[in-house]
Design a protein around this motif. Structure first.
Motif, PDB file in Angstrom:
ATOM      1  N   TRP A  43       0.854  -1.178   0.000  1.00  0.00           N
ATOM      2  CA  TRP A  43       0.000   0.000   0.000  1.00  0.00           C
ATOM      3  C   TRP A  43       0.886   1.222   0.000  1.00  0.00           C
ATOM      4  N   LEU A  44       0.672   2.088  -0.989  1.00  0.00           N
ATOM      5  CA  LEU A  44       1.400   3.339  -1.130  1.00  0.00           C
ATOM      6  C   LEU A  44       0.498   4.479  -0.691  1.00  0.00           C
ATOM      7  N   THR A  45       1.057   5.442   0.012  1.00  0.00           N
ATOM      8  CA  THR A  45       0.325   6.652   0.348  1.00  0.00           C
ATOM      9  C   THR A  45       1.312   7.795   0.529  1.00  0.00           C
ATOM     10  N   VAL A  46       0.825   9.008   0.410  1.00  0.00           N
ATOM     11  CA  VAL A  46       1.679  10.168   0.632  1.00  0.00           C
ATOM     12  C   VAL A  46       2.045  10.219   2.109  1.00  0.00           C
ATOM     13  N   GLN A  48       4.682  11.979   5.310  1.00  0.00           N
ATOM     14  CA  GLN A  48       5.138  13.303   5.709  1.00  0.00           C
ATOM     15  C   GLN A  48       6.501  13.590   5.078  1.00  0.00           C
ATOM     16  N   ASP A  49       6.866  14.841   5.013  1.00  0.00           N
ATOM     17  CA  ASP A  49       8.190  15.286   4.551  1.00  0.00           C
ATOM     18  C   ASP A  49       8.441  15.052   3.067  1.00  0.00           C
ATOM     19  N   ARG A  50       7.390  14.979   2.252  1.00  0.00           N
ATOM     20  CA  ARG A  50       7.498  14.844   0.791  1.00  0.00           C
ATOM     21  C   ARG A  50       8.095  13.516   0.343  1.00  0.00           C
ATOM     22  N   CYS A  51       7.602  12.443   0.937  1.00  0.00           N
ATOM     23  CA  CYS A  51       7.976  11.102   0.487  1.00  0.00           C
ATOM     24  C   CYS A  51       6.712  10.268   0.375  1.00  0.00           C
ATOM     25  N   LEU A  52       6.855   9.074  -0.193  1.00  0.00           N
ATOM     26  CA  LEU A  52       5.769   8.101  -0.208  1.00  0.00           C
ATOM     27  C   LEU A  52       6.061   7.045   0.841  1.00  0.00           C
ATOM     28  N   TYR A  53       5.024   6.639   1.561  1.00  0.00           N
ATOM     29  CA  TYR A  53       5.125   5.496   2.455  1.00  0.00           C
ATOM     30  C   TYR A  53       4.653   4.278   1.679  1.00  0.00           C
ATOM     31  N   CYS A  54       5.325   3.166   1.894  1.00  0.00           N
ATOM     32  CA  CYS A  54       4.970   1.906   1.255  1.00  0.00           C
ATOM     33  C   CYS A  54       4.927   0.839   2.347  1.00  0.00           C
ATOM     34  N   ASP A  89      -3.048   3.861  -2.392  1.00  0.00           N
ATOM     35  CA  ASP A  89      -3.257   3.003  -3.552  1.00  0.00           C
ATOM     36  C   ASP A  89      -2.648   1.647  -3.254  1.00  0.00           C
ATOM     37  N   GLN A  90      -3.376   0.593  -3.561  1.00  0.00           N
ATOM     38  CA  GLN A  90      -2.856  -0.757  -3.384  1.00  0.00           C
ATOM     39  C   GLN A  90      -2.131  -1.171  -4.662  1.00  0.00           C
ATOM     40  N   ALA A  91      -1.028  -1.903  -4.502  1.00  0.00           N
ATOM     41  CA  ALA A  91      -0.240  -2.347  -5.657  1.00  0.00           C
ATOM     42  C   ALA A  91       0.343  -3.728  -5.371  1.00  0.00           C
ATOM     43  N   ARG A  92       0.915  -4.315  -6.400  1.00  0.00           N
ATOM     44  CA  ARG A  92       1.624  -5.586  -6.271  1.00  0.00           C
ATOM     45  C   ARG A  92       2.948  -5.449  -6.996  1.00  0.00           C
ATOM     46  N   LEU A  93       3.934  -6.192  -6.528  1.00  0.00           N
ATOM     47  CA  LEU A  93       5.199  -6.244  -7.257  1.00  0.00           C
ATOM     48  C   LEU A  93       5.015  -7.097  -8.493  1.00  0.00           C
ATOM     49  N   ASP A  94       5.663  -6.702  -9.597  1.00  0.00           N
ATOM     50  CA  ASP A  94       5.623  -7.535 -10.783  1.00  0.00           C
ATOM     51  C   ASP A  94       6.669  -8.648 -10.649  1.00  0.00           C
ATOM     52  N   SER A  95       6.804  -9.468 -11.666  1.00  0.00           N
ATOM     53  CA  SER A  95       7.707 -10.624 -11.592  1.00  0.00           C
ATOM     54  C   SER A  95       9.175 -10.229 -11.461  1.00  0.00           C
ATOM     55  N   GLN A  96       9.489  -8.964 -11.745  1.00  0.00           N
ATOM     56  CA  GLN A  96      10.869  -8.484 -11.614  1.00  0.00           C
ATOM     57  C   GLN A  96      11.077  -7.654 -10.342  1.00  0.00           C
ATOM     58  N   GLY A  97      10.096  -7.688  -9.436  1.00  0.00           N
ATOM     59  CA  GLY A  97      10.237  -6.982  -8.163  1.00  0.00           C
ATOM     60  C   GLY A  97      10.059  -5.485  -8.260  1.00  0.00           C
ATOM     61  N   ARG A  98       9.293  -5.027  -9.268  1.00  0.00           N
ATOM     62  CA  ARG A  98       9.068  -3.593  -9.443  1.00  0.00           C
ATOM     63  C   ARG A  98       7.647  -3.239  -9.005  1.00  0.00           C
ATOM     64  N   VAL A  99       7.510  -2.026  -8.526  1.00  0.00           N
ATOM     65  CA  VAL A  99       6.187  -1.475  -8.208  1.00  0.00           C
ATOM     66  C   VAL A  99       5.968  -0.260  -9.098  1.00  0.00           C
ATOM     67  N   THR A 100       4.765  -0.149  -9.617  1.00  0.00           N
ATOM     68  CA  THR A 100       4.396   1.019 -10.405  1.00  0.00           C
ATOM     69  C   THR A 100       3.871   2.088  -9.451  1.00  0.00           C
ATOM     70  N   ILE A 101       4.477   3.248  -9.510  1.00  0.00           N
ATOM     71  CA  ILE A 101       4.033   4.365  -8.680  1.00  0.00           C
ATOM     72  C   ILE A 101       3.085   5.212  -9.520  1.00  0.00           C
ATOM     73  N   PRO A 102       1.824   5.301  -9.111  1.00  0.00           N
ATOM     74  CA  PRO A 102       0.868   6.095  -9.892  1.00  0.00           C
ATOM     75  C   PRO A 102       1.345   7.536 -10.076  1.00  0.00           C
ATOM     76  N   GLN A 103       1.046   8.103 -11.229  1.00  0.00           N
ATOM     77  CA  GLN A 103       1.482   9.459 -11.548  1.00  0.00           C
ATOM     78  C   GLN A 103       1.026  10.463 -10.496  1.00  0.00           C
ATOM     79  N   ARG A 104      -0.206  10.348  -9.999  1.00  0.00           N
ATOM     80  CA  ARG A 104      -0.715  11.308  -9.013  1.00  0.00           C
ATOM     81  C   ARG A 104       0.111  11.286  -7.734  1.00  0.00           C
ATOM     82  N   LEU A 105       0.642  10.113  -7.352  1.00  0.00           N
ATOM     83  CA  LEU A 105       1.494  10.037  -6.163  1.00  0.00           C
ATOM     84  C   LEU A 105       2.882  10.595  -6.460  1.00  0.00           C
TER      85      LEU A 105
END
Length: 162
Positions: A43-46, A48-54, A89-105
């Protein structure tokens, strides 16, 4: 530093600092040793301090419960819940261990291409590299001098060299 160890409660301990670049689709790789912690999703969310929490699932559920426990009549609690959950936003890692960060985030915290992925024990934080470097430079002296303590209301920290 940097190893993932199982903590009581089933949440992996996420530690270390890692630099990456987003690919053209807005994906970032997570360190190999972090990936098992996100087997059940993330789970990704905005933050504090201008970062994303995951957050891994167990930690997201714990944090969500903390936010939900605040009385609806509490003005600050309502504001926090609105900002915390509306940017999530909820996400899953792909088969290569990557997460897509939505543009709005990415837009919300100024992430363009180069990022730093921080392991902060029960979560990771994703920062735009320059923003993290400024944050680190602002707080490093206070940390090194013992002027920062967990849970305390520290005096305002001035950036180095000012």
């Amino acid at each position: 530093w940097g190893s993932v160890e199982e903590r009581g409660g089933g949440v992996a301990e996420l530690l270390g600092t890692h630099s990456y670049s987003l690919d053209p689709k807005g994906r970032v790789s997570l360190p190999v040793r972090f990936r098992a912690a996100f087997d059940e999703g993330l789970w990704l969310t905005v933050g504090q301090d201008r970062c994303l929490y995951c957050f891994p699932r167990a930690e997201w559920e714990r944090r969500s419960s903390e936010v939900d426990a605040v009385a609806l009549s509490d003005r600050d609690g309502r504001a926090f819940a609105r900002l915390f959950f509306s940017s999530a936003d909820q996400a899953r890692l792909d088969s290569q261990g990557r997460v897509t960060i939505p543009q709005r985030l990415r837009d919300a915290v100024g992430i363009k291409k180069d990022v730093v992925v921080l392991g902060v024990r029960e979560r990771i934080e994703i920062w735009e590299r320059g923003e993290f470097e400024r944050y680190r430079d602002t707080h490093a002296d206070a940390y090194e001098n013992g002027d920062l303590e967990p849970g305390s209301r520290s005096p305002r920290v001035e950036p180095r060299g000012l």
